[in-house]
Design an enzyme around this catalytic site. Structure first.
Site, PDB file in Angstrom:
ATOM      1  N   ASP A 134       0.831  -1.206   0.000  1.00 52.65           N
ATOM      2  CA  ASP A 134       0.000   0.000   0.000  1.00 52.65           C
ATOM      3  C   ASP A 134       0.867   1.259   0.000  1.00 52.65           C
ATOM      4  O   ASP A 134       2.012   1.227   0.445  1.00 52.65           O
ATOM      5  CB  ASP A 134      -0.879   0.041   1.269  1.00 52.65           C
ATOM      6  CG  ASP A 134      -2.050  -0.926   1.204  1.00 52.65           C
ATOM      7  OD1 ASP A 134      -2.311  -1.508   0.136  1.00 52.65           O
ATOM      8  OD2 ASP A 134      -2.710  -1.095   2.247  1.00 52.65           O
ATOM      9  N   GLN A 163      -0.632   7.048  -6.385  1.00 55.48           N
ATOM     10  CA  GLN A 163      -1.805   7.891  -6.063  1.00 55.48           C
ATOM     11  C   GLN A 163      -1.890   9.059  -7.047  1.00 55.48           C
ATOM     12  O   GLN A 163      -0.986   9.898  -7.097  1.00 55.48           O
ATOM     13  CB  GLN A 163      -1.645   8.433  -4.637  1.00 55.48           C
ATOM     14  CG  GLN A 163      -1.557   7.357  -3.573  1.00 55.48           C
ATOM     15  CD  GLN A 163      -0.788   7.821  -2.345  1.00 55.48           C
ATOM     16  OE1 GLN A 163       0.217   8.518  -2.448  1.00 55.48           O
ATOM     17  NE2 GLN A 163      -1.258   7.434  -1.168  1.00 55.48           N
ATOM     18  N   ARG A 184      -1.027  -0.787  -8.722  1.00 51.24           N
ATOM     19  CA  ARG A 184      -2.388  -0.380  -8.368  1.00 51.24           C
ATOM     20  C   ARG A 184      -2.461   1.148  -8.403  1.00 51.24           C
ATOM     21  O   ARG A 184      -1.679   1.830  -7.733  1.00 51.24           O
ATOM     22  CB  ARG A 184      -2.730  -0.861  -6.959  1.00 51.24           C
ATOM     23  CG  ARG A 184      -4.080  -0.352  -6.468  1.00 51.24           C
ATOM     24  CD  ARG A 184      -4.272  -0.616  -4.976  1.00 51.24           C
ATOM     25  NE  ARG A 184      -4.302  -2.019  -4.678  1.00 51.24           N
ATOM     26  CZ  ARG A 184      -4.039  -2.533  -3.470  1.00 51.24           C
ATOM     27  NH1 ARG A 184      -3.682  -1.744  -2.475  1.00 51.24           N
ATOM     28  NH2 ARG A 184      -4.105  -3.829  -3.268  1.00 51.24           N
ATOM     29  N   ALA A 288     -14.032  10.105   5.412  1.00 54.51           N
ATOM     30  CA  ALA A 288     -13.569  11.341   4.776  1.00 54.51           C
ATOM     31  C   ALA A 288     -13.829  11.340   3.277  1.00 54.51           C
ATOM     32  O   ALA A 288     -13.974  12.399   2.667  1.00 54.51           O
ATOM     33  CB  ALA A 288     -12.070  11.529   5.043  1.00 54.51           C
TER      34      ALA A 288
END
Ligand SMILES: Cc1cc2nc3c(=O)[nH]c(=O)nc-3n(C[C@H](O)[C@H](O)[C@H](O)COP(=O)(O)OP(=O)(O)OC[C@H]3O[C@@H](n4cnc5c(N)ncnc54)[C@H](O)[C@@H]3O)c2cc1C
Length: 305
Positions: A134, A163, A184, A288
């Site tokens: 991650d 990201q 990912r 959030a």
């Protein structure tokens, strides 16, 4: 503003201790986190594997001492052995946060983290499944990518997460789009400053589309982690007839009907399933992401008295 407040609360050790110790909250978090132990996780996994793949996260992050890092590495070994015993290695892999394995320890952080991650990767290889690392907040991006690079020397299937909210990510996608690389792509769940991140949703989404295009044109396996219907459609369009294929990924409890529908249409769909007692940080990131979740959570609290 609400997002920043919730994300800051999610990293407060005091709030974390209060919330995780409060048994009445547990049923409310079960939408996103099926339980605190392996039995609960596997009960949920068994409902998913008939039509979907799974990646399992043993919850934990921001580990503050060596013993805790060791406990989390051991928990991953137990998880992997259970995947083996249940005969699920071809459908279930694991996701791991390096901060859980010791990335932010004051002493020997790099060595302790890499040792723990290597043990997890070796067990995964022995069992016949894969590991995806991650990505956490931007202060850890370089160290995490360096660790993934080091792990890949011995375990080439280790996956990385990028990201799209970070300005650097298009470059990272180019660097990681080579043969055999599993990447990912997500939008990013952390509250990042404008100096390193796009802050407007439109910019994050546009960056996602650019990054996805790079990964789809590369030679690795793009893992498309988003619930955003427009980006899922873009992935399906770009990935149609792609030689190496691609994978769609969504979180446990988020758009489950879409997950099932996409799987029924023949998409390779993987669900990210977290379990464990350290659920607070993960849960606050889910609140959030969607203000409606906060209203639902508060309503449930009031109803329960
Ligand atoms: C498999 C997977 C792994 C991930 N790993 C990481 C990681 O390693 N590091 C990291 O920073 N982030 C990670 N994330 C989280 C990710 O960065 C986003 O924060 C999250 O996926 C929300 O973004 P979105 O792409 O779904 O788009 P958004 O624009 O946030 O959402 C699109 C739509 O999806 C639905 N939706 C999204 N989130 C929720 C929610 N919480 N509850 C209910 N509905 C929702 C809503 O319908 C929303 O309109 C991961 C996400 C997935 C799916």
């Amino acid at each position: 503003m609400l997002r920043s407040t919730l994300l800051a609360a999610g990293r407060s050790p005091r709030m974390r201790a209060l919330a995780e110790g409060a048994a009445p909250l547990r049923p409310l978090v079960s939408r996103f986190i099926p339980g605190t132990d392996l039995d609960a996780a596997f009960a949920a996994i068994r409902t998913l594997v008939p039509d979907r793949l799974v990646t399992v996260d043993h919850l934990g992050e921001d580990t503050t001492d060596r013993a805790q890092a060791e406990r989390i590495a051991t928990a991953y070994l137990d998880l992997l052995r259970r995947i083996d015993v249940e005969g699920l290695a071809d459908r279930v892999e694991v996701s791991v946060k390096l901060s859980a394995l010791g990335q932010s320890l004051a002493v020997d952080a790099e060595q302790i983290t890499l040792d723990g991650a290597r043990r997890v990767c070796a067990e995964a290889a022995a069992v016949g499944t894969t590991v995806t690392v991650d990505m956490e907040d931007h202060t850890t991006t370089d160290a995490t990518l360096a660790a993934v690079h080091a792990l890949r020397a011995d375990f080439p299937s280790v996956g990385a997460v990028l990201q799209s909210q970070l300005r650097r990510t298009e470059g990272d996608c180019r660097a990681l789009a080579g043969p055999g690389s599993r990447v990912r792509l997500c939008k990013g769940a952390y509250d990042e400053p404008a100096s390193v991140a796009y802050r407007a949703k439109g910019e994050v989404d546009a960056s996602y589309a650019r990054c996805l295009t790079i990964l789809m044109a590369g030679e690795g396996l793009p893992m498309v982690a988003t619930h955003d219907p427009r980006l899922v459609e873009l992935a399906r369009r770009l990935g149609r007839d792609r030689a190496g294929g691609y994978e769609l990924q969504m979180l446990y409890g988020v758009r489950p009907d879409a997950q099932r529908a996409l799987a029924a249409e023949g998409e390779r769909m993987r669900v990210y399933l977290p379990y464990g007692s350290e659920w607070f940080g993960y849960f606050m990131r889910r609140l959030a992401e969607r203000p409606a979740n906060v209203a639902f959570f508060l309503r449930s609290l009031v109803t329960r008295g």
